[in-house]
Design an enzyme around this catalytic site. Structure first.
Site, PDB file in Angstrom:
ATOM      1  CB  SER A 125      -0.955  -0.009   1.184  1.00  0.00           C
ATOM      2  OG  SER A 125      -0.265  -0.205   2.393  1.00  0.00           O
ATOM      3  CG  HIS A 127      -3.942  -0.785  -1.936  1.00  0.00           C
ATOM      4  ND1 HIS A 127      -4.391   0.509  -1.929  1.00  0.00           N
ATOM      5  CD2 HIS A 127      -3.728  -1.116  -0.644  1.00  0.00           C
ATOM      6  CE1 HIS A 127      -4.436   0.957  -0.687  1.00  0.00           C
ATOM      7  NE2 HIS A 127      -4.031  -0.009   0.116  1.00  0.00           N
ATOM      8  CE  LYS A 177      -7.526   0.032   0.798  1.00  0.00           C
ATOM      9  NZ  LYS A 177      -7.605   1.199   1.686  1.00  0.00           N
TER      10      LYS A 177
END
Ligand SMILES: Cc1ncc(COP(=O)(O)O)c(C=O)c1O
Length: 407
Positions: free
Chosen positions: A182, A210, A241
């Site tokens: 990350s 991610h 996200k």
């Protein structure tokens, strides 16, 4: 020592505020997918994880509104008791299929999904192995477990192999890694990790926080990218996200998920994902799957910004994804750079210890499919101004020492 003495002595935030470079807890007054209104001024947002830009998509917003009207604003209970909606099961079924695993379990946040997946699995005689740069949620899940925690240097699979070899052959072992790191934006070398883990009969967990919506033919993440689904036992992901909501999931074999459903304290002793969040994640997952062109745009934007930053002379480290770190130096220089970018209309984040080592502080840029070409121009222009007049910010010695002590 008085319990609260350390709090009274902790004046670092106030000191950084007095320097005019305090970057945290900034109140945002309004947002679009790519901009934030702060202090009455719109800033280009390159500090979010809104990779596919779906937070403001009409279909996502409609779904959240409909769910709130049907089920209420909150679930007012644990998944275990009154907090399971038909929508939770629908999301679990959709995610199990998405990650090509037999079953999935949804948690209230991604952080809780990590705690809830790891802590109950790693029992007294079991061992867990973590990359030094793994996300804090994996580390905390390991710390909450009763087993033995091992950390290996970032990407050091020989070191991992040695650690695995030293543990009893018949002990339960789990290697847990971020799919995309990350703070680095780099992709784990999953083929090597799988080879080493399998050699020592260790199970594997990959955190796709991610990577969902970014990597893999179908946007399912790193495991899909490397086509190693048959070798990875557990997949973790967050909805905060690419999936434009909040919540988390662990996907794996049905018996493991059934065990976690009944043993995860992070699932049982907390209220479930609110209805609007579940519906928002479902709608975002639909869009992720139906509109692969979003992923294409995200990669175009990513390549343009990474190349632009490199050509301005910035070091973007090992980034291979829409997470682009811009290496700056010490924490105060990073915070001063953050402030200069902010004053130039761009919202980023300075990343400082303990998230990264003291000498490797950085500005973290993260791209979205929805950034326009004009917004990217503004971001690069702001960085160009930094490149022309780099920060010569010098923090007081005391502040540097205090910050180093935090590491
Ligand atoms: C790698 C990784 N795992 C897990 C999480 C936790 O996700 P959430 O924000 O849903 O709690 C994050 C979020 O920052 C993350 O970056």
């Amino acid at each position: 020592m008085n319990l609260f003495e350390k709090c009274v002595a902790y004046t670092l935030p106030q000191e950084v505020q007095a320097m005019g470079i305090y970057p945290y807890f900034t109140p945002i007054q309004q947002t679009t997918a790519t901009e934030a209104l702060i202090g009455g001024e719109w800033k280009v947002m390159v500090g979010s994880n809104n990779y596919l830009g779906l937070t403001h998509h009409p279909k996502v917003l409609e779904a959240t509104e409909r769910a709130a009207l049907r089920y209420g604003a909150g679930s007012t209970g644990s998944r275990f008791l009154n907090g399971t909606l038909d929508l939770h099961y629908e999301l679990e079924a959709r995610l199990a299929a998405f990650f090509r695993k037999p079953a999935a379990l949804v948690f209230t946040t991604g952080y809780q999904a990590s705690l809830g997946a790891i802590a109950p699995l790693i029992g007294r005689n079991d061992h867990i192995f973590l990359d030094r740069l793994d996300h804090a949620s994996l580390v905390d899940g390991a710390r909450l477990s009763l087993g033995e925690v091992h950390r290996y240097a970032h990407g050091d699979f020989d070191g991992l192999s040695r650690q695995l070899a030293r543990t009893p052959a018949d002990a339960g072992k789990l290697v847990a890694t971020d799919g995309v790191f990350s703070m680095e934006g780099s992709i784990v070398d999953l083929p090597r990790l799988v080879a080493v883990s399998k050699k020592h009969r260790a199970a594997i967990l990959v955190d796709e926080a991610h990577a969902v919506g970014i990597l893999g033919e179908d946007g399912a993440g790193t495991v899909s990218h490397f086509r190693l689904g048959n070798h990875v036992d557990l997949i973790l992901a967050t909805f905060s996200k690419s999936l434009a909501s909040v919540g988390g999931v662990v996907a794996g074999d049905a018996d493991v998920i059934q065990y976690l459903r009944h043993h995860s304290r992070a699932l049982i002793f907390t209220a479930s994902m609110p209805p609007a969040s579940v519906a928002g994640a479902l709608a975002a997952l639909d869009l992720l799957q139906k509109e692969p062109e979003r992923r294409t745009r995200l990669w175009e934007n990513t390549r343009r910004v990474a190349a632009g930053l490199r050509s301005l002379g910035f070091d973007v480290g090992a980034s291979q994804t829409p997470v682009i770190p811009v290496l700056i130096g010490d924490a105060f220089q990073a915070m001063a750079t953050w402030r200069a970018l902010f004053d130039n209309g761009v919202f980023t984040h300075p990343i400082i210890p303990p998230a990264v080592p003291a000498h490797a502080c950085r500005i973290r840029v993260s791209m979205s499919a929805e950034h326009s070409s004009e917004q990217i121009d503004r971001v690069l222009a702001a960085f160009e101004r930094i490149a022309e007049s780099p920060m010569s910010f010098r923090a007081p010695e005391e502040a540097i020492k205090a910050l180093a002590a935090d590491e």
